[in-house]
Motif scaffolding. Sequence first.
Motif, PDB file in Angstrom:
ATOM      1  N   ASP A   1      34.467  44.296  38.145  1.00 40.31           N
ATOM      2  CA  ASP A   1      34.300  44.364  39.594  1.00 40.31           C
ATOM      3  C   ASP A   1      33.219  45.347  40.043  1.00 40.31           C
ATOM      4  O   ASP A   1      32.997  45.522  41.235  1.00 40.31           O
ATOM      5  CB  ASP A   1      35.630  44.735  40.264  1.00 40.31           C
ATOM      6  CG  ASP A   1      36.676  43.634  40.102  1.00 40.31           C
ATOM      7  OD1 ASP A   1      36.278  42.466  40.104  1.00 40.31           O
ATOM      8  OD2 ASP A   1      37.858  43.963  39.967  1.00 40.31           O
ATOM      9  N   ASP A   2      32.550  45.999  39.081  1.00 40.99           N
ATOM     10  CA  ASP A   2      31.412  46.843  39.440  1.00 40.99           C
ATOM     11  C   ASP A   2      30.269  45.961  39.939  1.00 40.99           C
ATOM     12  O   ASP A   2      29.981  44.919  39.350  1.00 40.99           O
ATOM     13  CB  ASP A   2      30.931  47.650  38.227  1.00 40.99           C
ATOM     14  CG  ASP A   2      31.926  48.720  37.807  1.00 40.99           C
ATOM     15  OD1 ASP A   2      32.949  48.884  38.491  1.00 40.99           O
ATOM     16  OD2 ASP A   2      31.679  49.382  36.792  1.00 40.99           O
ATOM     17  N   TYR A   3      29.635  46.377  40.996  1.00 45.88           N
ATOM     18  CA  TYR A   3      28.518  45.613  41.558  1.00 45.88           C
ATOM     19  C   TYR A   3      27.214  46.037  40.893  1.00 45.88           C
ATOM     20  O   TYR A   3      26.851  47.214  40.920  1.00 45.88           O
ATOM     21  CB  TYR A   3      28.424  45.850  43.062  1.00 45.88           C
ATOM     22  CG  TYR A   3      29.338  44.978  43.900  1.00 45.88           C
ATOM     23  CD1 TYR A   3      28.825  44.109  44.862  1.00 45.88           C
ATOM     24  CD2 TYR A   3      30.716  45.021  43.740  1.00 45.88           C
ATOM     25  CE1 TYR A   3      29.658  43.314  45.632  1.00 45.88           C
ATOM     26  CE2 TYR A   3      31.562  44.233  44.505  1.00 45.88           C
ATOM     27  CZ  TYR A   3      31.022  43.389  45.448  1.00 45.88           C
ATOM     28  OH  TYR A   3      31.863  42.605  46.206  1.00 45.88           O
TER      29      TYR A   3
ATOM     30  N   PRO B   1      33.348  46.500  47.302  1.00 46.99           N
ATOM     31  CA  PRO B   1      32.811  47.278  46.169  1.00 46.99           C
ATOM     32  C   PRO B   1      33.241  48.736  46.212  1.00 46.99           C
ATOM     33  O   PRO B   1      33.242  49.366  47.268  1.00 46.99           O
ATOM     34  CB  PRO B   1      31.295  47.142  46.341  1.00 46.99           C
ATOM     35  CG  PRO B   1      31.095  46.858  47.794  1.00 46.99           C
ATOM     36  CD  PRO B   1      32.288  46.060  48.220  1.00 46.99           C
TER      37      PRO B   1
ATOM     38  N   THR C   1      29.582  38.964  36.985  1.00 51.10           N
ATOM     39  CA  THR C   1      29.390  40.249  37.650  1.00 51.10           C
ATOM     40  C   THR C   1      28.832  40.044  39.056  1.00 51.10           C
ATOM     41  O   THR C   1      27.845  39.333  39.224  1.00 51.10           O
ATOM     42  CB  THR C   1      28.406  41.120  36.841  1.00 51.10           C
ATOM     43  OG1 THR C   1      28.944  41.343  35.539  1.00 51.10           O
ATOM     44  CG2 THR C   1      28.162  42.448  37.526  1.00 51.10           C
TER      45      THR C   1
ATOM     46  N   ILE D   1      35.645  36.827  41.349  1.00 50.79           N
ATOM     47  CA  ILE D   1      35.726  38.235  41.721  1.00 50.79           C
ATOM     48  C   ILE D   1      37.108  38.566  42.273  1.00 50.79           C
ATOM     49  O   ILE D   1      37.680  37.804  43.055  1.00 50.79           O
ATOM     50  CB  ILE D   1      34.633  38.607  42.738  1.00 50.79           C
ATOM     51  CG1 ILE D   1      34.594  40.122  42.956  1.00 50.79           C
ATOM     52  CG2 ILE D   1      34.840  37.883  44.069  1.00 50.79           C
ATOM     53  CD1 ILE D   1      33.400  40.585  43.767  1.00 50.79           C
ATOM     54  N   GLU D   2      37.661  39.680  41.822  1.00 56.06           N
ATOM     55  CA  GLU D   2      38.984  40.108  42.268  1.00 56.06           C
ATOM     56  C   GLU D   2      38.899  41.233  43.291  1.00 56.06           C
ATOM     57  O   GLU D   2      39.772  41.385  44.131  1.00 56.06           O
ATOM     58  CB  GLU D   2      39.810  40.563  41.061  1.00 56.06           C
ATOM     59  CG  GLU D   2      40.094  39.438  40.064  1.00 56.06           C
ATOM     60  CD  GLU D   2      40.931  39.904  38.892  1.00 56.06           C
ATOM     61  OE1 GLU D   2      41.334  41.095  38.877  1.00 56.06           O
ATOM     62  OE2 GLU D   2      41.186  39.094  37.987  1.00 56.06           O
ATOM     63  N   GLN D   3      37.842  42.029  43.218  1.00 53.29           N
ATOM     64  CA  GLN D   3      37.679  43.158  44.124  1.00 53.29           C
ATOM     65  C   GLN D   3      36.497  42.877  45.035  1.00 53.29           C
ATOM     66  O   GLN D   3      35.353  43.135  44.681  1.00 53.29           O
ATOM     67  CB  GLN D   3      37.455  44.457  43.338  1.00 53.29           C
ATOM     68  CG  GLN D   3      37.208  45.686  44.189  1.00 53.29           C
ATOM     69  CD  GLN D   3      38.412  46.061  45.018  1.00 53.29           C
ATOM     70  OE1 GLN D   3      39.545  45.964  44.573  1.00 53.29           O
ATOM     71  NE2 GLN D   3      38.175  46.490  46.252  1.00 53.29           N
TER      72      GLN D   3
ATOM     73  N   LEU E   1      28.198  36.790  45.144  1.00 52.79           N
ATOM     74  CA  LEU E   1      29.528  37.060  44.613  1.00 52.79           C
ATOM     75  C   LEU E   1      30.051  35.872  43.809  1.00 52.79           C
ATOM     76  O   LEU E   1      30.064  34.744  44.303  1.00 52.79           O
ATOM     77  CB  LEU E   1      30.508  37.363  45.751  1.00 52.79           C
ATOM     78  CG  LEU E   1      30.165  38.558  46.638  1.00 52.79           C
ATOM     79  CD1 LEU E   1      31.266  38.768  47.666  1.00 52.79           C
ATOM     80  CD2 LEU E   1      29.963  39.818  45.814  1.00 52.79           C
TER      81      LEU E   1
END
Length: 273
Positions: free
Chosen positions: A232-234, A145, A263, A140-142, A136
């Motif tokens: 925020d897409d993994y 996932p 990412t 990262i904000e989210q 991570l």
Amino acid sequence: MKRLIVLIDFSAYTETILKLAFEWRKSYDISLKFIFKIPGLAPTLANSPSKNQIIDFEKKEAEKAFSDALKKLGVPRGEADFLAIDRQLTHFLSEETSSEDMLLLGLKGTGFLKKLLVGSTATDIINHLNRLIIALPKSIEQAIPTKLALACQVKYPLNERALSNLLDTIGNSIEEIELLTILTEKEERTESEAYLDKLKAKFSTHYKCTVKLYESSDAFGIIKERYRQFPDDYLVLQKGSRTLNDQLFRKFFINDLVHDGQTPLIVLPFEEA
């Protein structure tokens, strides 16, 4: 109960990775184990008493630093399992973790991520340890996932057992799965479409599922722009696949997306015989 093995180094990013780990524990009902590799400042002293004293001192200092970090977060020390080790990290993880465990790494910034391609502890773990690895970025904000983007290729089928293990753990928060592939040859299209449609049929019973095929000369640029819009897409890659073995693909997916695009990344293990 599933375990999340969290690697920390007491850098400025440690507080962030601790918050993320406890958020995962709350959301997914998993246990946490935090691991710190002590510096080992006396490598030339062999097995002398002086070396052992230094190791003991470093472990006590690590325990204090961990307790202080938890105190800042308002987490009681008894709620976290912590271990400071003086062994080589990949050897320790290979022997003391199982295929059911997940490893969480924090990606601290430019310097660390650049090393991901040229040699670092993170590289050793990804290259030599066949485990499910979550990496991570600091920005990262989210943390939880909601969408996975699976880089797929028909010649290197997904480890569906490892993917099922992942979804069994985090699937309750996943709203969408995107299956993407980059075609390098026109003749790949038919078999690639068939493979992705087969995967889509499996996932569609539980998740919204989409298929994306990229085959233009600017496929990398198009994908990179897409991640800028959805940071925020993994991204999910597989060990042993073209995305990690081919230098061009590795540079794009790891350096351009994970490094430049910040990412979040999940690396699936390859399927052992």
